[in-house]
Scaffold this active site. Structure first.
Site, PDB file in Angstrom:
ATOM      1  N   GLU A   1     -30.223 -53.415 -15.764  1.00 41.09           N
ATOM      2  CA  GLU A   1     -28.957 -52.796 -16.158  1.00 41.09           C
ATOM      3  C   GLU A   1     -28.769 -51.497 -15.388  1.00 41.09           C
ATOM      4  O   GLU A   1     -29.686 -50.691 -15.281  1.00 41.09           O
ATOM      5  CB  GLU A   1     -28.927 -52.458 -17.656  1.00 41.09           C
ATOM      6  CG  GLU A   1     -28.864 -53.616 -18.613  1.00 41.09           C
ATOM      7  CD  GLU A   1     -28.743 -53.154 -20.066  1.00 41.09           C
ATOM      8  OE1 GLU A   1     -28.290 -52.003 -20.288  1.00 41.09           O
ATOM      9  OE2 GLU A   1     -29.133 -53.910 -20.959  1.00 41.09           O
TER      10      GLU A   1
ATOM     11  N   GLU B   1     -34.283 -53.395 -25.022  1.00 38.61           N
ATOM     12  CA  GLU B   1     -34.628 -51.975 -25.008  1.00 38.61           C
ATOM     13  C   GLU B   1     -35.482 -51.559 -26.209  1.00 38.61           C
ATOM     14  O   GLU B   1     -35.110 -50.702 -27.019  1.00 38.61           O
ATOM     15  CB  GLU B   1     -33.363 -51.122 -24.933  1.00 38.61           C
ATOM     16  CG  GLU B   1     -32.606 -51.308 -23.635  1.00 38.61           C
ATOM     17  CD  GLU B   1     -31.392 -50.422 -23.493  1.00 38.61           C
ATOM     18  OE1 GLU B   1     -30.947 -50.200 -22.351  1.00 38.61           O
ATOM     19  OE2 GLU B   1     -30.872 -49.944 -24.531  1.00 38.61           O
TER      20      GLU B   1
END
Length: 664
Positions: free
Chosen positions: A311, A154
Site C-alpha cells: 500500500e 496491519e
C-alpha cells in the site's frame, strides 16, 4: 533473476491495489476491470474488510458476490490476493460476544464502530476468525484467480495492546512459558525494588494505569506478549490457508518504521514474503528521505530479498492533520524509489475512491472524477512504464554500509523516567540515516545479531537495550576489521531493562574503549560546542577513555574539556563513540571519513542513486529531488526507453531514470 516471483502467475513487476467491489453496484465492476486492464493492473487484493458481507449471521455464509468478482477478475487476466477479513469483526459478533472488545490501559472498553475492534487473545474472536478463514480457504483454495493470501490487515496498528481480564490470563500463561517459575521472574524483573515481589501468577496484571511508573521490566514483557499475541493470530489463519491452498504464498501487510509496537524481526520468518504499507508524511521536510529509510528497513526485514510495496497513496491521504496533495510526478517518483530499494511491485490503497466512510477523502487509483483526473493519467502512465522495467524483478540492492535497528530497544528506551524525554529512537535513527543518504550511501538495515560480514561500516544510532549476544556480535565485527560508529545511551541495559554491571556503556565498554562516568542531559534549547566548532544538543556525557583515543573534546557545557568523540582500535578494526546529539551535518563532519565510496562519484546534492544487481546485470536508479536538471556519470542503456547513455545521464527536475549499466 529470481526463478520464483513473489506472486505466482504475475510474470512482471506487481501493479495494482486494494479492490473493494462490495462498496459499488455490480455494473461498476465491469468498468473497474476494463480500467484495470487499461492501467496495466495485474494484481488486486480483495475482501479485506468484507466479513459482515461474507458471514452476515453466525455460521451463515454468502459467497455469491465474491464468486462473481473472482470469476470476473480471472476472466480478465487479473490475479487476486484474497484476504481473510478478520481485521473487521462484524457488528453481530461484537454484540453477541462483548468480551472480545478491547480494553485500554485506563479500563475503557472500546466500541465496535471502527475496524480492528478486537482483543487478539479472545477465544470468541479466535473461534470466529478460524470459522470464516476456513470457509474462505475451503471455497477458494484452488480458485484459478487466487495468486496469494493476504491475512488480516496491519496487525497492531489501530489496537496494539489489550488490558482486559482475558488478556491478563493469557499474559500470565505467556510469562510462565518465558520465565519458567516465579523466582526467575522476580529476579528478571527486579521486584525487590518497591516491594513488588510476586508469589502467585494470578497476582500479575497487565501494566494498566497506576499511581506512578509501572515496573519497566513488566512493561517490556507485556509489549513482547502483545506482539506475540498478534503473531499467534496471524499464524492461526496462515496455517488454515496453507492446509486448503497449498503452493500459494501467504503474507500480511507490515507497517515498518511507522508501527512502533510490532517487532518485525520476529515476524519476517513467518511470512512467505515481506509486504509493507508506506504513506508519505506530507508536511515533513525531506520526506523523500523518510521514504527511502522505510524502504531500506523493509528490505532489511526481508533479509535483502525482494519485497512488495502493498500500500501507498496516489495522492493525499485522509488522516494527517493537513493532507497535502502530491505534486505532478511525485507519485511516480515515490513508486520508483521503492522499486529502486528492493520492491518488486508497487500497489496502492485503494483502486476506486470510496464515496462513504472514514476514508472517502483518501486518494485512489481511480479518483472520484475518474478518467478526467490528473491522477488517473499518472496511474496509467506508471503502469505502462512498469511493464518496461520487468528486468528489475528478482535483482537485489547492493550496499556496503549497515545501520542497526531494533524494535525492542525502541520500546525499552522510550519507557518512563529516562534521563531526558528529548532523546527518542526515531530521531537518532533518522539523523544517522539522513547523514548516510546525503552522503549518497546505500544502507542495509540489520538486526543487532545479524551477520555483519562484508559491511565496510556499521552504524548504531540507538541501542539502549543491548543483549550480551548483540554486543558480542558487534565486537566480533570490529575485531575482524570492521568500522563501527555508536551513538550515546547505547549498551546500557539487558533484555529485562536491567543495567549491565560495571558501568556505562555496559556491554559495549570494551569494544568502544571508554567508560561513561556520568550522563549530562541538557536543558531544553541548550547546545554544547566541540573543539572543532561542531555543536550538539539534548545530551552530553563525562567520557573517560580506557583504550580509546580522543578525537574531539567538549569546548564548553557541563562536560567542558572531556572527550566528546573517541576512536578505539580493537583487533583489526576500529570503534567510534559519539557522546552528544549531532545532526546529520554534524555527523557528516565528524564521521564522514569512515564511509566507503559512494554509489556514484560526484552526485549532486538532493540526488539519490541506488544499484540493483542480478545475474550478470546491474541497474542504477537515479532520483532527482531538486528543481534543476542533474547530470550523473553512468554508461549503459535506459531501461525504459532503450536509449543509449554514454557517460553522462541527464535526469530532469523531479525525475527518475533507470539505466542498465554496462558490466565489464
Amino acid at each position: 533473476m529470481s526463478a520464483n516471483p513473489l506472486v505466482p502467475g504475475v510474470d512482471a513487476l506487481v501493479y495494482g491495489g486494494d479492490y473493494n467491489p462490495e462498496q459499488w453496484p455490480e455494473e461498476v465492476w465491469h468498468e473497474d476491470v476494463a480500467m484495470m486492464r487499461e492501467a496495466g493492473v495485474n494484481l488486486v487484493h480483495v475482501g479485506i474488510f468484507s466479513w459482515a458481507l461474507l458471514e452476515p449471521r453466525e455460521g451463515e455464509f454468502d459467497f455469491g458476490w465474491l464468486d462473481r468478482v473472482l470469476d470476473l477478475l480471472h476472466g480478465s487476466g487479473i490475479r487476486v490476493g484474497l484476504a481473510t477479513p478478520t481485521a473487521a469483526p462484524p457488528a453481530w459478533l461484537l454484540h453477541r460476544h462483548p468480551g472480545m472488545r478491547p480494553v485500554m490501559s485506563d479500563g475503557t472498553t472500546l466500541s465496535g464502530a471502527a475496524r480492528q475492534t478486537l482483543c487478539p487473545h479472545s477465544p470468541d474472536y479466535a473461534r470466529a476468525a478460524e470459522r470464516v478463514t476456513t470457509a474462505l480457504a475451503e471455497r477458494y483454495g484452488d480458485h484459478p484467480a487466487v495468486a496469494l493470501w493476504h491475512i488480516h490487515n496491519e496487525y497492531g496498528g489501530a489496537m496494539p495492546h489489550c488490558y482486559c481480564d482475558t488478556s491478563a490470563a493469557a499474559f500470565q500463561g505467556w510469562l510462565r512459558e518465558r520465565h519458567g517459575g516465579l523466582d526467575a521472574l522476580n529476579q528478571a524483573w527486579g521486584t525487590a525494588f518497591w516491594g513488588q515481589r510476586y508469589g502467585d501468577w494470578e497476582e500479575i496484571r497487565p501494566p494498566s494505569q497506576a499511581p506512578t511508573v509501572v515496573n519497566p521490566a513488566l512493561q517490556l514483557d507485556f509489549l513482547r506478549f502483545s506482539n506475540d499475541g498478534h503473531l499467534a493470530c496471524y499464524r492461526r489463519e496462515r496455517d488454515i490457508v496453507r492446509r486448503h491452498s497449498p503452493g500459494r504464498p501467504v503474507t500480511t501487510n507490515f507497517m515498518i518504521v511507522n508501527c512502533k509496537w510490532i517487532d518485525y524481526w520476529s515476524w519476517a520468518k513467518e511470512v512467505d514474503f515481506v509486504a509493507n504499507d508506506h504513506y508519505l508524511q506530507a508536511e515533513e521536510p525531506d520526506n523523500h528521505i523518510e521514504l527511502a529509510m522505510a524502504a531500506d528497513v523493509t528490505r532489511g526485514v526481508a533479509g535483502g530479498r525482494p519485497w512488495l510495496l502493498m500500500e501507498h497513496s496516489t495522492n493525499a491521504v485522509s488522516w494527517q492533520p493537513r493532507n497535502l496533495a502530491k505534486r505532478p510526478g511525485e507519485m511516480r517518483r515515490n513508486s520508483l524509489t521503492h522499486l529502486a530499494r528492493g520492491a518488486d511491485g508497487a500497489m496502492f490503497f485503494q483502486w476506486r475512491a470510496s464515496r462513504s466512510g472514514a476514508e472517502k477523502f483518501h486518494s485512489a487509483m481511480v479518483p472520484h472524477n475518474g478518467r478526467r483526473s490528473r491522477v488517473w493519467g499518472e496511474v496509467v502512465d506508471l503502469g505502462r512504464e512498469l511493464e518496461g522495467l520487468d528486468a528489475l524483478r528478482g535483482s537485489r540492492v547492493a550496499a556496503d554500509t549497515a545501520l542497526v535497528w531494533d524494535w525492542q530497544s525502541w520500546w525499552a528506551m522510550e519507557l518512563e523516567w529516562r534521563p531526558t524525554q528529548d532523546h527518542t529512537y526515531r530521531e537518532r535513527t533518522r539523523a544517522f540515516y539522513t547523514w548516510l543518504w546525503r552522503a549518497h550511501r546505500t544502507v542495509d538495515v540489520v538486526a543487532p545479531d545479524a551477520d555483519l560480514t562484508g559491511y565496510r561500516t556499521v552504524v548504531v544510532p540507538s541501542l539502549y537495550l543491548t543483549t550480551s549476544g548483540a554486543a558480542d556480535n558487534l565486537t566480533r565485527y570490529v575485531e575482524g576489521g570492521g568500522t563501527l560508529a555508536v551513538s550515546y545511551f547505547s549498551g546500557i541495559v539487558d533484555e529485562n531493562d536491567t543495567v549491565h554491571a560495571g558501568g556505562y556503556p555496559g556491554v559495549l565498554r570494551e569494544v568502544l574503549g571508554v567508560e561513561v562516568d556520568e550522563f549530562l542531559p541538557l536543558r531544553e534549547g541548550s547546545r554544547v560546542r566541540l573543539d572543532d566548532g561542531t555543536t550538539g544538543d539534548v545530551w552530553a556525557e563525562r567520557v573517560v577513555p580506557t583504550t580509546a583515543e580522543v578525537v574531539l573534546r567538549y569546548a564548553d557545557g557541563p562536560a567542558e574539556g572531556a572527550p566528546a568523540v573517541t576512536r578505539n582500535v580493537h583487533g583489526r578494526g576500529q570503534a567510534w563513540y559519539v557522546s552528544t546529539r549531532l545532526d546529520s551535518e554534524g555527523l557528516a563532519g565528524v564521521l564522514g571519513g569512515l564511509l566507503p565510496p559512494p554509489v556514484v562519484e560526484g552526485l549532486p546534492e538532493g540526488v539519490e542513486a541506488v544499484r540493483r544487481v542480478g545475474d550478470g546485470v546491474r541497474y542504477l536508479t537515479v532520483v532527482n529531488h531538486t528543481g534543476e536538471e542533474a547530470k550523473v556519470a553512468v554508461t549503459g542503456t535506459d531501461a525504459a526507453t532503450g536509449e543509449r547513455v554514454d557517460g553522462t545521464l541527464a535526469v530532469p527536475p523531479g525525475g527518475v531514470r533507470i539505466v542498465r549499466e554496462d558490466v565489464s
